[in-house]
Design a protein around this motif. Sequence first.
Motif, PDB file in Angstrom:
ATOM      1  N   ARG A  13       1.047  -1.035   0.100  1.00  0.00           N
ATOM      2  CA  ARG A  13      -0.076   0.007   0.062  1.00  0.00           C
ATOM      3  C   ARG A  13       0.884   1.203  -0.149  1.00  0.00           C
ATOM      4  NH1 ARG A  13      -3.050  -2.457   5.160  1.00  0.00           N
ATOM      5  NH2 ARG A  13      -0.818  -2.684   5.885  1.00  0.00           N
ATOM      6  N   LEU A  14       0.581   2.244  -0.955  1.00  0.00           N
ATOM      7  CA  LEU A  14       1.112   3.482  -0.696  1.00  0.00           C
ATOM      8  C   LEU A  14       2.713   3.282  -0.908  1.00  0.00           C
ATOM      9  CD1 LEU A  14      -0.615   5.416   2.202  1.00  0.00           C
ATOM     10  CD2 LEU A  14      -1.216   5.460  -0.227  1.00  0.00           C
ATOM     11  N   GLU A  15       2.938   2.538  -2.026  1.00  0.00           N
ATOM     12  CA  GLU A  15       4.590   2.372  -2.143  1.00  0.00           C
ATOM     13  C   GLU A  15       5.381   3.419  -2.211  1.00  0.00           C
ATOM     14  OE1 GLU A  15       5.344  -1.060  -4.651  1.00  0.00           O
ATOM     15  OE2 GLU A  15       3.579  -2.217  -4.266  1.00  0.00           O
ATOM     16  N   VAL A  16       5.004   4.503  -2.779  1.00  0.00           N
ATOM     17  CA  VAL A  16       5.615   5.670  -2.968  1.00  0.00           C
ATOM     18  C   VAL A  16       6.511   6.130  -1.498  1.00  0.00           C
ATOM     19  CG1 VAL A  16       3.889   7.009  -2.471  1.00  0.00           C
ATOM     20  CG2 VAL A  16       5.789   7.941  -4.068  1.00  0.00           C
ATOM     21  N   LEU A  17       5.773   5.825  -0.568  1.00  0.00           N
ATOM     22  CA  LEU A  17       6.469   6.250   0.693  1.00  0.00           C
ATOM     23  C   LEU A  17       7.333   5.273   1.512  1.00  0.00           C
ATOM     24  CD1 LEU A  17       3.001   7.250   2.901  1.00  0.00           C
ATOM     25  CD2 LEU A  17       4.784   8.649   1.552  1.00  0.00           C
ATOM     26  N   ASP A  62       5.403  -1.026   2.146  1.00  0.00           N
ATOM     27  CA  ASP A  62       4.108  -0.755   2.623  1.00  0.00           C
ATOM     28  C   ASP A  62       3.945   0.664   3.311  1.00  0.00           C
ATOM     29  OD1 ASP A  62       1.727  -0.456   3.955  1.00  0.00           O
ATOM     30  OD2 ASP A  62       1.281  -2.672   4.527  1.00  0.00           O
ATOM     31  N   GLY A  63       3.603   1.610   2.524  1.00  0.00           N
ATOM     32  CA  GLY A  63       3.664   3.010   2.963  1.00  0.00           C
ATOM     33  C   GLY A  63       2.661   3.323   4.039  1.00  0.00           C
ATOM     34  N   LEU A  64       1.415   2.576   4.242  1.00  0.00           N
ATOM     35  CA  LEU A  64       0.611   2.874   5.547  1.00  0.00           C
ATOM     36  C   LEU A  64       1.300   2.495   6.663  1.00  0.00           C
ATOM     37  CD1 LEU A  64      -2.132   3.490   6.465  1.00  0.00           C
ATOM     38  CD2 LEU A  64      -2.870   1.143   6.038  1.00  0.00           C
ATOM     39  N   LEU A 108       3.753   5.137   7.733  1.00  0.00           N
ATOM     40  CA  LEU A 108       3.123   6.019   8.343  1.00  0.00           C
ATOM     41  C   LEU A 108       2.872   5.797   9.737  1.00  0.00           C
ATOM     42  CD1 LEU A 108       0.283   7.333   5.722  1.00  0.00           C
ATOM     43  CD2 LEU A 108       2.527   8.539   6.282  1.00  0.00           C
TER      44      LEU A 108
END
Length: 211
Positions: free
Chosen positions: A124-128, A176-178, A181
């Motif tokens: 998820r949200l791999e850009v992070l 996993d960007g989540l 965070l």
Amino acid sequence: MAEDNTKDAESIGDVVDGLDELADEVDEEVCFGDVLEKFGSRSFAPVMMVLALTELSPIGAIPSVPTLLALGILLIASQMLFGREHIWVPGWIEKRSVSKGKMHKATDKMDGIANWLDSWSGSRLEVLTKGPAIQAAALLIMILCVFVAPLEVLPWASAGPMLAISIICLALIVRDGLVMLIAWLIALGAISGAVYYAISSGLSLADFNPL
């Protein structure tokens, strides 16, 4: 040294299983050099995770061990920050070791933490977890390491920064960007707690120097 066959860790469970296998492969002592060979000198996140999880195990209750582990993580994170391709550690760190029996006990204790953290992960949200985000994560890990030494005076207080480091490493491993965070929130909480402790106990900035 152990044979290098567990380089592609994809979860904390893989890391814990790799450590347990490593303890089976050595004769008496598991040294840091063995860990590097097991996971590969390019595996920054898994190796830092090994050190952070070790602090969260009963081994982390041994005096000065959290500080030593934080120094190792700090050294590796600084290399990741500046884009080094391979992990380098000085010989005295590479030769540090624990008995295979203690490592087996530690991995038994780590299983619960590993399963709990792995249950959060996904793609998820791999850009992070790519590009500049990797450098930001490395810098955050370095900041967390600075707080470990002074927190060692309180029972298990240093586990807060190490838990945050473990989750950051998990996010980097599984992209996993989540989770990243969530790791940032836990890290900010750990840092805020450490600063509050410093203010309330009268510690100076010099007390937060891990060296």
